[in-house]
Design a protein around this motif. Structure first.
Motif, PDB file in Angstrom:
ATOM      1  N   LYS A   5       7.642  12.809  11.269  1.00 43.76           N
ATOM      2  CA  LYS A   5       6.317  12.442  11.775  1.00 43.76           C
ATOM      3  C   LYS A   5       5.452  11.853  10.662  1.00 43.76           C
ATOM      4  O   LYS A   5       4.697  10.900  10.870  1.00 43.76           O
ATOM      5  N   ILE A   6       5.547  12.423   9.465  1.00 47.93           N
ATOM      6  CA  ILE A   6       4.784  11.881   8.332  1.00 47.93           C
ATOM      7  C   ILE A   6       5.215  10.442   8.043  1.00 47.93           C
ATOM      8  O   ILE A   6       4.389   9.559   7.781  1.00 47.93           O
ATOM      9  N   CYS A   7       6.532  10.198   8.113  1.00 45.48           N
ATOM     10  CA  CYS A   7       7.035   8.833   7.867  1.00 45.48           C
ATOM     11  C   CYS A   7       6.546   7.868   8.936  1.00 45.48           C
ATOM     12  O   CYS A   7       6.159   6.733   8.636  1.00 45.48           O
ATOM     13  N   GLN A   8       6.561   8.304  10.185  1.00 43.11           N
ATOM     14  CA  GLN A   8       6.131   7.423  11.270  1.00 43.11           C
ATOM     15  C   GLN A   8       4.635   7.142  11.198  1.00 43.11           C
ATOM     16  O   GLN A   8       4.200   6.032  11.515  1.00 43.11           O
ATOM     17  N   ASP A   9       3.856   8.123  10.782  1.00 45.17           N
ATOM     18  CA  ASP A   9       2.404   7.906  10.673  1.00 45.17           C
ATOM     19  C   ASP A   9       2.072   6.939   9.533  1.00 45.17           C
ATOM     20  O   ASP A   9       1.124   6.160   9.635  1.00 45.17           O
ATOM     21  N   ALA A  10       2.839   6.989   8.456  1.00 44.22           N
ATOM     22  CA  ALA A  10       2.583   6.083   7.324  1.00 44.22           C
ATOM     23  C   ALA A  10       2.872   4.638   7.713  1.00 44.22           C
ATOM     24  O   ALA A  10       2.114   3.724   7.367  1.00 44.22           O
ATOM     25  N   ASN A  11       3.960   4.391   8.418  1.00 40.14           N
ATOM     26  CA  ASN A  11       4.313   3.064   8.939  1.00 40.14           C
ATOM     27  C   ASN A  11       4.264   1.996   7.845  1.00 40.14           C
ATOM     28  O   ASN A  11       3.593   0.964   7.958  1.00 40.14           O
TER      29      ASN A  11
ATOM     30  N   ILE B 137       6.654  14.976   1.942  1.00 39.66           N
ATOM     31  CA  ILE B 137       8.030  14.933   2.427  1.00 39.66           C
ATOM     32  C   ILE B 137       8.867  16.020   1.752  1.00 39.66           C
ATOM     33  O   ILE B 137       9.684  16.707   2.396  1.00 39.66           O
ATOM     34  N   LYS B 138       8.647  16.190   0.465  1.00 38.43           N
ATOM     35  CA  LYS B 138       9.385  17.205  -0.285  1.00 38.43           C
ATOM     36  C   LYS B 138       9.090  18.600   0.257  1.00 38.43           C
ATOM     37  O   LYS B 138      10.003  19.421   0.442  1.00 38.43           O
ATOM     38  N   ASP B 139       7.814  18.894   0.539  1.00 37.70           N
ATOM     39  CA  ASP B 139       7.449  20.207   1.064  1.00 37.70           C
ATOM     40  C   ASP B 139       8.078  20.447   2.435  1.00 37.70           C
ATOM     41  O   ASP B 139       8.599  21.544   2.711  1.00 37.70           O
TER      42      ASP B 139
ATOM     43  N   ARG C 115       0.833  -1.193   0.000  1.00 37.00           N
ATOM     44  CA  ARG C 115       0.000   0.000   0.000  1.00 37.00           C
ATOM     45  C   ARG C 115       0.872   1.249   0.000  1.00 37.00           C
ATOM     46  O   ARG C 115       1.921   1.289   0.646  1.00 37.00           O
ATOM     47  N   GLN C 116       0.438   2.243  -0.705  1.00 35.24           N
ATOM     48  CA  GLN C 116       1.225   3.470  -0.761  1.00 35.24           C
ATOM     49  C   GLN C 116       0.305   4.675  -0.899  1.00 35.24           C
ATOM     50  O   GLN C 116      -0.797   4.589  -1.442  1.00 35.24           O
ATOM     51  N   ASP C 117       0.809   5.767  -0.361  1.00 34.91           N
ATOM     52  CA  ASP C 117       0.104   7.043  -0.421  1.00 34.91           C
ATOM     53  C   ASP C 117       0.754   7.876  -1.527  1.00 34.91           C
ATOM     54  O   ASP C 117       1.944   8.206  -1.450  1.00 34.91           O
ATOM     55  N   ASN C 118      -0.014   8.183  -2.537  1.00 39.40           N
ATOM     56  CA  ASN C 118       0.544   8.909  -3.681  1.00 39.40           C
ATOM     57  C   ASN C 118       1.029  10.310  -3.314  1.00 39.40           C
ATOM     58  O   ASN C 118       1.887  10.875  -4.003  1.00 39.40           O
TER      59      ASN C 118
END
Length: 263
Positions: free
Chosen positions: A121-127, A107-109, A98-101
């Protein structure tokens, strides 16, 4: 004398007619008896083949399994464990796939804004496997690019190793189950010929045939389990390769992000 001749002349035709009538009646009786005999023979011929036909015994899957002997137990255990591993790994791979487009855009922003903590935090929430890779890369920002790439690749290798957990069991089952089946067949053949030799003068082909078909059951069971495990292994491997390709794509995308000139 002439009167007597006249009487005899009249009596003789009457006797002839009686004899003819008697012959006709006898022919009718003979014909009726023949019809009854033919009917009885037809009935006997119709019922005799049904009684003489051999009764063919049909074997169910359960009967064949039981005829395989004790070696069917390890084959059954291998089949159960392989099926469990297949579905458990399939669900795990689907979750990893599964991936979030919008993940890389966010992450870039965050990186362009200098908000590294928000990116983490975004990376940890995606898990997900690729989010954990990017998280490791974010923590290495400011170091040489080669160090960042090595850190990301190490995490990626660990994620792939997690997804491939249990694959060795499937590969072993695919190779070992047919060998167990062949072992059961060899043992069964030895027992069949031993029983044939022990029967002495009473030996017949039935003793040998019954032993052979029981011995071949383990081969059938081993091949079925091995084929199922082989197809399961190859299918899961192909799914993991797809996940690996996505991880490599995310890695390259992140490295390109770090190589972008500052605005």
């Amino acid at each position: 004398m002439s009167i007597l001749n006249m009487i005899l002349a009249q009596v003789t035709p009457a006797d002839t007619m009686i004899q003819q009538a008697a012959d006709t009646v006898q022919q009718a009786i003979d014909s009726a008896a023949q019809v009854v005999t033919d009917s009885a023979a037809a009935i006997a011929a119709a019922t005799a083949p049904a009684a003489a036909e051999p009764v063919v015994k049909e074997l169910s899957v359960w009967d064949l399994t039981m005829a395989g002997g004790w070696l069917m137990i390890p084959l059954a255990l291998l089949a159960i464990v392989s099926i469990y591993i297949f579905f458990e790994r399939l669900f795990a791979i689907n979750r990893a796939n599964r991936q979030d487009n919008s993940f890389m855009d966010r992450i870039k922003d965050m990186i362009h804004r200098g908000e590294v903590d928000q990116a983490l935090k975004i990376c940890q929430d995606a898990n997900t496997p690729y989010s954990r890779m990017i998280e490791k890369g974010v923590t290495r920002i400011g170091r040489p690019m080669n160090d960042v790439l090595v850190a990301i690749e190490n995490v990626g290798n660990m994620e792939i190793a997690k997804l491939e957990k249990g694959f060795n069991w499937l590969a072993t089952t695919a190779a070992g189950a047919p060998m167990i089946g062949f072992l059961g067949t060899v043992i069964g053949m030895v027992q069949a010929f031993f029983q044939l030799a022990s029967a002495g003068n009473n030996s017949n082909v039935t003793i040998l045939a019954s032993g052979i078909y029981q011995a071949l059951v383990t081969t059938v069971g081993g091949l079925i389990v091995g084929i199922v495990a082989l197809f399961a292994y190859n299918y899961l491997t192909s799914r993991v390769n797809k996940v690996m390709n996505k991880l490599e794509g995310k890695t390259m995308e992140f490295m390109d992000l770090l190589n972008e000139p500052a605005k």
